[in-house]
Design a protein around this motif. Structure first.
Motif, PDB file in Angstrom:
ATOM      1  N   MET A  25      34.994  39.640  29.769  1.00 12.73           N
ATOM      2  CA  MET A  25      36.114  39.258  30.621  1.00 12.73           C
ATOM      3  C   MET A  25      35.700  38.243  31.695  1.00 12.73           C
ATOM      4  N   MET A  26      34.443  37.808  31.657  1.00 10.75           N
ATOM      5  CA  MET A  26      33.963  36.811  32.608  1.00 10.75           C
ATOM      6  C   MET A  26      34.045  35.428  31.965  1.00 10.75           C
ATOM      7  N   PRO A  27      34.808  34.497  32.535  1.00 18.03           N
ATOM      8  CA  PRO A  27      34.964  33.161  31.941  1.00 18.03           C
ATOM      9  C   PRO A  27      33.636  32.459  31.670  1.00 18.03           C
ATOM     10  N   ALA A  28      32.678  32.580  32.602  1.00 18.47           N
ATOM     11  CA  ALA A  28      31.394  31.894  32.435  1.00 18.47           C
ATOM     12  C   ALA A  28      30.636  32.422  31.223  1.00 18.47           C
ATOM     13  N   SER A  72      36.370  31.791  22.200  1.00 21.32           N
ATOM     14  CA  SER A  72      37.747  31.356  22.438  1.00 21.32           C
ATOM     15  C   SER A  72      38.559  32.542  22.925  1.00 21.32           C
ATOM     16  N   SER A  73      39.284  32.347  24.019  1.00 20.05           N
ATOM     17  CA  SER A  73      40.082  33.449  24.559  1.00 20.05           C
ATOM     18  C   SER A  73      41.157  33.906  23.581  1.00 20.05           C
ATOM     19  N   GLN A  74      41.570  33.007  22.692  1.00 15.27           N
ATOM     20  CA  GLN A  74      42.595  33.358  21.708  1.00 15.27           C
ATOM     21  C   GLN A  74      42.033  34.239  20.604  1.00 15.27           C
ATOM     22  N   ASP A  75      40.766  34.010  20.268  1.00 13.75           N
ATOM     23  CA  ASP A  75      40.180  34.679  19.108  1.00 13.75           C
ATOM     24  C   ASP A  75      39.250  35.832  19.448  1.00 13.75           C
ATOM     25  N   GLN A  79      49.811  41.130  22.910  1.00 14.25           N
ATOM     26  CA  GLN A  79      50.063  41.321  24.337  1.00 14.25           C
ATOM     27  C   GLN A  79      48.754  41.464  25.097  1.00 14.25           C
ATOM     28  N   LEU A  80      47.808  42.189  24.529  1.00 17.56           N
ATOM     29  CA  LEU A  80      46.511  42.354  25.172  1.00 17.56           C
ATOM     30  C   LEU A  80      45.797  41.010  25.297  1.00 17.56           C
ATOM     31  N   THR A  81      45.930  40.155  24.283  1.00 17.72           N
ATOM     32  CA  THR A  81      45.318  38.826  24.323  1.00 17.72           C
ATOM     33  C   THR A  81      45.920  37.994  25.452  1.00 17.72           C
ATOM     34  N   ILE A  82      47.234  38.089  25.636  1.00 19.68           N
ATOM     35  CA  ILE A  82      47.894  37.376  26.738  1.00 19.68           C
ATOM     36  C   ILE A  82      47.350  37.862  28.080  1.00 19.68           C
ATOM     37  N   ASN A  83      47.239  39.172  28.241  1.00 24.33           N
ATOM     38  CA  ASN A  83      46.700  39.733  29.480  1.00 24.33           C
ATOM     39  C   ASN A  83      45.258  39.280  29.695  1.00 24.33           C
ATOM     40  N   TYR A  84      44.501  39.247  28.610  1.00 26.59           N
ATOM     41  CA  TYR A  84      43.098  38.826  28.681  1.00 26.59           C
ATOM     42  C   TYR A  84      42.990  37.377  29.137  1.00 26.59           C
ATOM     43  N   GLN A  85      43.846  36.524  28.603  1.00 28.55           N
ATOM     44  CA  GLN A  85      43.836  35.119  28.987  1.00 28.55           C
ATOM     45  C   GLN A  85      44.214  34.943  30.457  1.00 28.55           C
ATOM     46  N   GLN A  86      45.109  35.796  30.947  1.00 25.85           N
ATOM     47  CA  GLN A  86      45.482  35.744  32.366  1.00 25.85           C
ATOM     48  C   GLN A  86      44.296  36.098  33.237  1.00 25.85           C
ATOM     49  N   VAL A  87      43.502  37.076  32.806  1.00 24.77           N
ATOM     50  CA  VAL A  87      42.318  37.465  33.563  1.00 24.77           C
ATOM     51  C   VAL A  87      41.327  36.296  33.635  1.00 24.77           C
ATOM     52  N   LEU A  88      41.141  35.612  32.518  1.00 20.17           N
ATOM     53  CA  LEU A  88      40.170  34.532  32.458  1.00 20.17           C
ATOM     54  C   LEU A  88      40.579  33.316  33.270  1.00 20.17           C
ATOM     55  N   THR A  89      41.899  33.144  33.460  1.00 18.10           N
ATOM     56  CA  THR A  89      42.385  31.945  34.141  1.00 18.10           C
ATOM     57  C   THR A  89      42.895  32.198  35.545  1.00 18.10           C
ATOM     58  N   LYS A  90      42.732  33.429  36.053  1.00 16.46           N
ATOM     59  CA  LYS A  90      43.277  33.765  37.361  1.00 16.46           C
ATOM     60  C   LYS A  90      42.560  32.978  38.481  1.00 16.46           C
ATOM     61  N   THR A 105      49.237  46.010  39.432  1.00 21.09           N
ATOM     62  CA  THR A 105      48.382  46.994  38.776  1.00 21.09           C
ATOM     63  C   THR A 105      47.188  46.324  38.113  1.00 21.09           C
ATOM     64  N   GLN A 106      47.436  45.241  37.370  1.00 25.20           N
ATOM     65  CA  GLN A 106      46.343  44.501  36.731  1.00 25.20           C
ATOM     66  C   GLN A 106      45.343  44.006  37.770  1.00 25.20           C
ATOM     67  N   THR A 107      45.860  43.459  38.864  1.00 30.43           N
ATOM     68  CA  THR A 107      44.996  42.896  39.893  1.00 30.43           C
ATOM     69  C   THR A 107      44.090  43.954  40.493  1.00 30.43           C
ATOM     70  N   ILE A 108      44.640  45.102  40.808  1.00 24.59           N
ATOM     71  CA  ILE A 108      43.864  46.150  41.470  1.00 24.59           C
ATOM     72  C   ILE A 108      42.851  46.788  40.540  1.00 24.59           C
ATOM     73  N   VAL A 109      43.254  47.146  39.318  1.00 24.70           N
ATOM     74  CA  VAL A 109      42.319  47.847  38.439  1.00 24.70           C
ATOM     75  C   VAL A 109      41.254  46.922  37.875  1.00 24.70           C
ATOM     76  N   GLN A 110      41.510  45.616  37.879  1.00 23.44           N
ATOM     77  CA  GLN A 110      40.525  44.681  37.346  1.00 23.44           C
ATOM     78  C   GLN A 110      39.643  44.067  38.423  1.00 23.44           C
ATOM     79  N   ASN A 111      40.174  43.934  39.655  1.00 23.02           N
ATOM     80  CA  ASN A 111      39.427  43.235  40.702  1.00 23.02           C
ATOM     81  C   ASN A 111      39.080  44.096  41.906  1.00 23.02           C
ATOM     82  N   GLY A 112      39.600  45.324  41.963  1.00 21.66           N
ATOM     83  CA  GLY A 112      39.384  46.145  43.146  1.00 21.66           C
ATOM     84  C   GLY A 112      40.405  45.829  44.225  1.00 21.66           C
ATOM     85  N   PHE A 113      40.260  46.514  45.357  1.00 25.88           N
ATOM     86  CA  PHE A 113      41.300  46.359  46.382  1.00 25.88           C
ATOM     87  C   PHE A 113      40.775  46.434  47.807  1.00 25.88           C
ATOM     88  N   ALA A 114      39.469  46.481  47.990  1.00 27.21           N
ATOM     89  CA  ALA A 114      38.914  46.656  49.337  1.00 27.21           C
ATOM     90  C   ALA A 114      39.382  45.571  50.299  1.00 27.21           C
TER      91      ALA A 114
END
Length: 207
Positions: free
Chosen positions: A149-152, A160-163, A196-207, A4-13
């Motif tokens: 949500m863009m690492p760059a 900081s992704s934590q803060d 929990q949202l911070t954990i999800n956010y960090q996963q997005v940044l490091t995927k 679900t995270q992958t599709i709603v955040q990155n699309g699915f085409a």
């Protein structure tokens, strides 16, 4: 990240069933036991997102005390919903299933309308700044959150992704609430959800 995270955040085409199976941690054969096609997976994901949206009620903020008390939850819901619905996902959905896309956009717009009314009520009862423009505030969120949500982008500005999420919530609070009531805003009510949202956010940044 979940499917679900992958599709709603990155699309699915470009997403294939093999990749979907891997994300879900099942074999391709097992995946087909539950979903007959990629379209069926997408429909299930959108239904989950709509259900999640329905479970984030927007309070009424009937008086100033309620507006101040309820603001942290509303801000967290706004960040969560906006951050988990990428432009790419919505574009892919519009091309894939126009009916489902229209339903998604309608319910998303209705939720934002309720959030706008919540902010308008807080402004009227004196809890929020007289200069606050609820519509422009929401436009600002829709523009800023995807960029954060863009690492760059985060790296460019030394974030900081934590803060970043706790700091962003504090910044939004000062934009919304009158200074005399800043001390009354209690973010401890959303500590667990924010973690929990911070954990999800960090996963997005490091995927």
């Amino acid at each position: 990240m979940t499917i679900t995270q992958t599709i709603v955040q990155n699309g699915f085409a470009t997403l294939k069933m093999d990749r979907i199976a891997k994300l879900m941690g099942v074999s391709r054969a097992k995946l087909y036991q539950y979903y007959s096609s990629k379209d069926a997976v997408i429909t299930a994901v959108v239904e989950q997102y709509l259900q999640f949206m329905a479970e984030q009620p927007v309070p009424t903020g009937q008086d100033a005390a309620a507006s101040v008390r309820q603001l942290p939850c509303v801000l967290l819901s706004l960040i969560t919903l906006i951050g988990s619905s990428s432009h790419q996902f919505r574009t892919d959905l519009a091309h894939s299933d126009s009916d489902l896309s229209q339903r998604f956009e309608r319910e998303y717009a209705d939720w934002l309308a309720r959030a706008r009314q919540f902010l308008t009520t807080g402004k009227a009862n004196g809890a929020y700044n007289a200069q606050l423009n609820p519509g422009l505030f929401l436009i600002q969120l829709e523009a800023t959150i995807p960029m954060a949500m863009m690492p760059a982008v985060l790296s460019r500005y030394g974030g900081s992704s934590q803060d970043v999420l706790p700091d962003y919530l504090q910044m939004l609070m000062t934009q919304v609430v009158v200074p005399a009531k800043w001390a009354d805003v209690d973010f401890s009510t959303i500590t667990s959800a924010l973690q929990q949202l911070t954990i999800n956010y960090q996963q997005v940044l490091t995927k």
